[in-house]
Design an enzyme around this catalytic site. Structure first.
Site, PDB file in Angstrom:
ATOM      1  N   THR A 147       0.920  -1.125   0.000  1.00  0.00           N
ATOM      2  CA  THR A 147       0.000   0.000   0.000  1.00  0.00           C
ATOM      3  C   THR A 147       0.951   1.164   0.000  1.00  0.00           C
ATOM      4  OG1 THR A 147      -1.747  -1.138   1.204  1.00  0.00           O
ATOM      5  CG2 THR A 147      -1.710   1.221   1.474  1.00  0.00           C
TER       6      THR A 147
ATOM      7  N   ASP B 102     -10.281  -7.931   1.760  1.00  0.00           N
ATOM      8  CA  ASP B 102     -10.373  -7.273   3.072  1.00  0.00           C
ATOM      9  C   ASP B 102     -11.723  -7.524   3.752  1.00  0.00           C
ATOM     10  OD1 ASP B 102      -7.828  -6.323   3.271  1.00  0.00           O
ATOM     11  OD2 ASP B 102      -8.266  -4.296   2.607  1.00  0.00           O
TER      12      ASP B 102
ATOM     13  N   SER C 179     -10.970  -1.554   6.318  1.00  0.00           N
ATOM     14  CA  SER C 179      -9.576  -1.246   6.004  1.00  0.00           C
ATOM     15  C   SER C 179      -8.795  -0.964   7.281  1.00  0.00           C
ATOM     16  CB  SER C 179      -9.535  -0.009   5.110  1.00  0.00           C
ATOM     17  OG  SER C 179      -8.214   0.420   4.920  1.00  0.00           O
ATOM     18  N   SER C 180      -7.481  -1.101   7.189  1.00  0.00           N
ATOM     19  CA  SER C 180      -6.619  -0.676   8.296  1.00  0.00           C
ATOM     20  C   SER C 180      -5.920   0.643   8.001  1.00  0.00           C
ATOM     21  CB  SER C 180      -5.551  -1.740   8.568  1.00  0.00           C
ATOM     22  OG  SER C 180      -6.152  -2.940   8.971  1.00  0.00           O
TER      23      SER C 180
ATOM     24  N   GLY D  12       1.046  -1.301   5.118  1.00  0.00           N
ATOM     25  CA  GLY D  12       1.411  -2.442   5.956  1.00  0.00           C
ATOM     26  C   GLY D  12       0.239  -3.235   6.490  1.00  0.00           C
ATOM     27  N   GLY D  13      -0.915  -3.179   5.804  1.00  0.00           N
ATOM     28  CA  GLY D  13      -2.071  -3.950   6.295  1.00  0.00           C
ATOM     29  C   GLY D  13      -2.325  -3.592   7.750  1.00  0.00           C
TER      30      GLY D  13
HETATM   31  O1  DON Z   1      -7.101  -1.462   3.498  1.00  0.00           O
HETATM   32  C1  DON Z   1      -6.368  -2.249   4.081  1.00  0.00           C
HETATM   33  O2  DON Z   1      -6.324  -2.391   5.279  1.00  0.00           O
HETATM   34  C2  DON Z   1      -5.425  -3.099   3.247  1.00  0.00           C
HETATM   35  N1  DON Z   1      -5.988  -3.339   1.950  1.00  0.00           N
HETATM   36  C3  DON Z   1      -4.136  -2.378   3.197  1.00  0.00           C
HETATM   37  C4  DON Z   1      -3.072  -3.195   2.534  1.00  0.00           C
HETATM   38  C5  DON Z   1      -1.731  -2.733   2.870  1.00  0.00           C
HETATM   39  O3  DON Z   1      -1.524  -1.830   3.615  1.00  0.00           O
HETATM   40  C6  DON Z   1      -0.629  -3.457   2.278  1.00  0.00           C
HETATM   41  N2  DON Z   1       0.591  -2.772   2.596  1.00  0.00           N
HETATM   42  N3  DON Z   1       1.677  -2.767   2.642  1.00  0.00           N
END
Ligand code: DON
Length: 567
Positions: free
Chosen positions: A372, A414, A443-444, A464-465
């Site tokens: 992301t 997600d 989402s995070s 970073g999810g």
């Molecule tokens: O929206 C979310 O929480 C995830 N789709 C975000 C994914 C993410 O941050 C991947 N990152 N490095």
């Protein structure tokens, strides 16, 4: 080398020097921080030309779609927090929506078991993209310079090509990237160089993307109703995707009121649902406030223990309660109240880890790579933008829309495909986050803006999810409790705990042997951070701050090679 020559060399490589130091980049008027040095400089140029922070953010958003294809996007979605110099703040939600044909059980088999990869790779994983509509709405509301001018730099980069740097070459050559994109002809041709991985110094030219950008520059509705939409829908139909002409035509970003809280005299503005990040961040800050963290010593066992315990609790609540508030009732006020946090804090044992099994239920899950990207901008007037957008994990669904040159998201992952079954990030999620047509997946992403005495102090965020939420928390604690400057705060090693699996992740060279031993004695299960990302680092933060004399400061995380650029 004589001294004058040495000085000249130094002047020519200011950014190399900045990256090696523990000082932020400084500039008098404005600042942009993002993962792609080319995109940061495009943003800084827009500021220098008289554009405001939103103009620069739009230009950076499109530039990243060209130079950082793992996460920069046209085919994904995100959140943009805008605070204008007059003190107004708005959260722009341009998160993807589930297609109209989506169903609650679309990713499970007849026995209710999740079908591997269906929600993470290929056409069925794709949610209705929001990025183009989101950036267009931001520009319409706040932009000053002509829309076309903000897309022009991205268009040129796509048409003429740009030089692939070390981080991009590394990312494109990763095993997970190859596995993701190889099955799709256009992805393989454009991003995998037809099977002969790009190396640093190669040129990436993207003529199809340049054409799409040219049409968007003329009219952003092209993406939703014009030639681009038609081509995308045909491609979807040919490959079993769900996104239809009606999905695209009816997609709209949503303006929301940011969540607000205070922490030790600072005011924090952040993202409401469908982000879980804002709620979890506020809950954690509330739980931490009674402790004198600054006196504990940074990353002492006591500091790490408390951080871990608040993370554990906030993530357990996330799993239970959170989803898209346009569809389900989420007790936002309760979850973000000081009283609720206090009731949760009371369960923290200062000496012992609370097992997650008694905090909530679920199964541990494997972790994989993540992508992301966050960027933030501040301009001379003091307008600020904090934006996180994504295709979900690296290179999204792996699908490049045929003939259009841009990657599509796999944001549908997600959602909770089946309650109790972990998603890509090992997150256990509940009923509130089940799939429904037009609903947005939880989402995070946690873009944040911080005020002190009602004046802008910081803008920050990270990819970073689930680690995003904890990364933002740690940046705030680093600057507020430990008085780090933003460069120190961004580069300091990070930890992560997400309730389940019940493991405390830590970055290389962080926790020392005696600290680890102390934490293990308290009952924490430590796991060296490996395998969550392709590298063993947590997040990739971007942060901007304002010095007491008004100087703009930027700190791009070096974890993925970012750079801040000022004006
Ligand atoms: O929206 C979310 O929480 C995830 N789709 C975000 C994914 C993410 O941050 C991947 N990152 N490095």
């Amino acid at each position: 080398m004589n001294r004058r020559l040495a000085l000249l060399v130094l002047l020519l490589i200011p950014h190399a020097l900045q990256a090696a130091s523990r000082e932020p980049v400084r500039a008098p008027h404005g600042m942009v921080s993002c993962v792609s040095p080319i995109a940061s400089h495009i943003g800084a140029d827009v500021l220098a030309k008289g554009g405001n922070a939103v103009d620069a953010a739009v230009a950076v958003g499109f530039a990243l779609a060209v130079t950082w294809p793992s996460a920069g996007n046209l085919g994904g979605g995100g959140f943009m927090l805008v605070r204008t110099a007059d003190g107004n703040a708005i959260a722009l939600d341009y998160r993807e929506r589930a297609p109209l044909a989506a169903t609650r059980t679309m990713y499970v088999d007849a026995n209710g078991k999740v079908i591997p990869k269906l929600s993470t790779q290929g056409y069925k994983a794709v949610g209705v993209p929001g990025t183009v509509a989101g950036l267009a709405l931001a520009h319409k509301r706040w932009g000053k310079l002509p829309w076309k001018e903000l897309i022009a730099p991205a268009q040129k980069l796509a048409a003429d090509g740009f030089t692939i740097n070390y981080m991009l070459a590394k990312s494109l050559a990763e095993k997970s990237s190859i596995e993701k994109m190889e099955p799709f002809a256009d992805s393989k041709r454009i991003f995998l160089n037809n099977g002969k991985p790009y190396v640093m110094g190669d040129k990436l030219v993207q003529p199809e993307l340049a054409r799409v950008l040219a049409r968007i520059a003329t009219d952003p509705r092209d993406f939703y109703e014009g030639a681009t939409a038609k081509q995308l829908v045909d491609d979807m139909r040919a490959h079993g995707g769900l996104v239809t002409a009606e999905d695209l035509r009816t997609y709209e970003p949503t303006l929301r009121t940011p969540l607000r809280t205070t922490y030790r005299g600072y005011e924090i503005l952040t993202m409401p649902p469908p982000s879980s990040g804002g709620i979890a961040l506020i809950e954690m800050l509330h739980m931490l406030e009674p402790y004198d963290l600054g006196a504990m010593g940074w990353h002492s066992s006591q500091h790490v223990h408390l951080m871990t315990e608040v993370m554990r609790r906030a993530f357990a609540d996330r799993a239970q309660f959170l989803g898209d508030t346009d569809f389900v009732k989420v007790p936002v006020a309760a979850l973000t109240s000081a009283a609720f946090a206090e009731s949760r804090r009371k369960t923290i044992d200062p000496e012992h880890a609370t097992p997650s099994a008694t905090t909530g239920a679920g199964d541990p899950a494997p972790y994989e790579s993540t992508q992301t990207t966050h960027f933030c901008v501040i301009d001379a007037q003091g307008n600020a933008v904090s934006n996180t957008y994504t295709l979900n994990d690296s290179y999204g669904a792996g699908v490049t829309a045929t003939g259009l040159g841009f990657l599509l998201n796999d944001e549908m992952d997600d959602f909770s495909s089946a309650p109790g079954t972990p998603n890509y990030y090992g997150l256990i999620q509940g009923e509130a986050n089940s799939i429904a047509p037009r609903k947005r997946p939880l989402s995070s992403m946690t873009p944040a803006i911080v005020l002190k005495d009602n004046k802008l102090a910081y803008a920050l965020g990270s990819p970073g999810g689930p680690t995003i939420i904890n990364t933002v928390l740690q940046l705030l604690v680093n600057v507020i409790d430990f008085k780090m400057n933003i460069a120190e705060a961004v580069s300091a090693p990070r930890i992560h705990h997400q309730w389940l699996p019940d493991e405390l992740y830590w970055e290389p060279f962080d926790l020392q042997g005696d600290t680890r031993a102390a934490l293990e004695r308290m009952g924490h299960k430590l796991r060296a951070k490996a395998g969550f990302a392709d590298s063993d680092t947590i997040g990739d933060a971007q942060m901007i701050g304002i010095d007491t004399n008004g100087t703009r400061m930027g700190a791009a995380d070096t974890r993925r090679g970012g750079e801040a650029a000022g004006d």
